[in-house]
Design an enzyme around this catalytic site. Structure first.
Site, PDB file in Angstrom:
ATOM      1  N   LYS A 165       0.856  -1.183   0.000  1.00  0.00           N
ATOM      2  CA  LYS A 165       0.000   0.000   0.000  1.00  0.00           C
ATOM      3  C   LYS A 165       0.898   1.241   0.000  1.00  0.00           C
ATOM      4  O   LYS A 165       1.499   1.595   1.030  1.00  0.00           O
ATOM      5  CB  LYS A 165      -0.925  -0.037   1.221  1.00  0.00           C
ATOM      6  CG  LYS A 165      -1.951  -1.153   1.138  1.00  0.00           C
ATOM      7  CD  LYS A 165      -2.870  -0.942  -0.038  1.00  0.00           C
ATOM      8  CE  LYS A 165      -3.505  -2.231  -0.518  1.00  0.00           C
ATOM      9  NZ  LYS A 165      -4.350  -2.029  -1.703  1.00  0.00           N
ATOM     10  N   LYS A 265     -13.438  -6.688  -8.364  1.00  0.00           N
ATOM     11  CA  LYS A 265     -14.021  -6.767  -7.028  1.00  0.00           C
ATOM     12  C   LYS A 265     -15.512  -7.078  -7.183  1.00  0.00           C
ATOM     13  O   LYS A 265     -16.226  -6.366  -7.905  1.00  0.00           O
ATOM     14  CB  LYS A 265     -13.836  -5.444  -6.282  1.00  0.00           C
ATOM     15  CG  LYS A 265     -12.386  -5.159  -5.884  1.00  0.00           C
ATOM     16  CD  LYS A 265     -12.281  -3.841  -5.126  1.00  0.00           C
ATOM     17  CE  LYS A 265     -10.998  -3.748  -4.322  1.00  0.00           C
ATOM     18  NZ  LYS A 265      -9.788  -3.575  -5.117  1.00  0.00           N
TER      19      LYS A 265
HETATM   20 MG    MG Z   1      -6.052  -2.217  -5.597  1.00  0.00          MG
END
Ligand code: MG
Length: 367
Positions: A165, A265
């Site tokens: 991240k 997703k």
């Molecule tokens: Mg991502």
């Protein structure tokens, strides 16, 4: 089969690591997940789950998911959820947009179809490919040293794909990428996921500074156009995620050569029905995929396992096992990671049994 009632549960999912941090200083300490149970006159109950990554990641929130279910649920009573086409048409006619709301209901409909036919969702989505699916581990944003240590720890646990991240200060992000690259081994894959956090000039500085590192660059900027401009300035393999929220951006991205990998997703797309459509299209177009969701517990993890395991292996970049990040199990017989890999359950439907004591009393019931 007719839908007779919808039970909606709210469950808190704390994290083993205490918190999860990504670009722009965003973080979550306890995930707020929503589980639905669709009861039918056939004596079967199907379950689904949706868990946004907080309210500031995608245009979705946990409270909004439940508000949407209150709005949409009454329109679905009496229809047959196992007829997935008409069921999704009914949802779209009653509530515009709100894919995350529909995702939990569509997932539960697939669970019912599996139970009614005696087949796992993985079988219904085309059948399993290989023994198990390779998982990635999201490495929460931290100092370069702490992130490299986290990669090493999770590598010891069996993971071979690491999603750093980044999307913070570009100079620190360059150090984060270099530190993590120093602990991975041949065959591992490293992804630097900025989660929309850089402006194009910052992204260009980062990709140039790590041009000698074998790293994938994921969703550097907010808009598709910004990401495309960065893509054209780098030879790193490129991943798009947040800005690919349906077939139109997916097709445009393919036509522009904007990405090598796309992250599908389930709740961003509106459920397994639409995720399957996008998945099958990506297979035909030669786009590799990460099969995943925004977040979730055991039910979302099982749905990911079914979707990923039914995806042909060359197209399958990775998947994820959110149930191993959280401290609470909400279902028995949920799929569990083994050596960095996950297999879809083989029993009918999602293949798990939600635990009544974990779900608690319903937040509300539509009947
Ligand atoms: Mg991502």
């Amino acid at each position: 089969m007719k839908l007779t009632s919808i039970f909606v549960y709210q469950v808190d999912l704390p994290l083993h690591e205490g918190s999860y941090q990504w670009s722009g200083g965003k973080s979550v300490e306890v995930f707020d997940t929503t589980v639905v149970a669709l009861e039918t006159d056939a004596g079967l109950t199907g379950h689904g789950e949706v868990c946004p990554l907080g309210p500031a990641y995608l245009p979705a929130s946990s409270a909004g998911a439940r508000a949407g279910l209150r709005e949409l649920g009454p329109h679905l009573l009496g229809c047959d959820p196992t007829l997935l086409g008409p069921f999704n048409r009914r949802m779209d006619a009653a509530l515009k947009g709100h894919p995350h709301v529909k995702s939990a209901l569509d997932m539960a409909a697939w669970d019912l179809l599996g139970q009614a036919t005696g087949r796992s969702i993985c079988d219904l989505l085309g059948g399993r490919h290989g023994e198990a699916v390779t998982l990635y581990r999201a490495i929460s944003q931290d100092t370069p040293e702490a992130m490299a240590a986290s990669v090493a720890t999770h590598r010891d646990a069996g993971y071979r794909r690491f999603q750093l991240k980044v999307g913070g200060d570009p100079d620190t992000d360059i150090e984060r990428i270099r530190a993590a690259a120093g602990v991975i081994q041949p065959g591992d894959k490293l992804v630097a996921d900025a989660n929309t956090g850089w402006l194009p000039h910052e992204a260009r500085r980062v990709v140039r500074a790590v041009s000698d590192v074998d790293v994938y660059i994921e969703q550097p900027c907010l808009s598709y156009e910004e990401c495309l401009s960065v893509r054209r300035a780098t030879s790193h393999p490129f991943v798009l995620d947040e800005c690919i929220d349906g077939l139109a951006p997916l097709l445009r991205g393919h036509a522009d050569g904007a990405m090598d990998v796309v992250n599908l997703k389930i709740s961003k797309l509106g459920g397994l029905t639409r995720a399957r459509l996008a998945r099958d299209l990506c297979v035909e177009l030669g786009l590799a995929m990460t099969l995943e969701d925004s977040w979730g517990g055991d039910l979302v993890t099982a749905a990911i396992a079914h979707l990923a395991h039914s995806t042909p292996e060359p197209s399958r970049f990775s998947a994820t096992d959110f149930n191993s990040y959280v401290t609470l199990s909400i279902a028995d017989n949920a799929p569990c990671r083994q050596e960095g890999r996950l297999a879809a359950p083989s029993s009918p439907g999602l293949g798990l049994q939600p635990r009544a004591e974990a779900l608690g009393e319903p937040a509300f019931v539509i009947a």
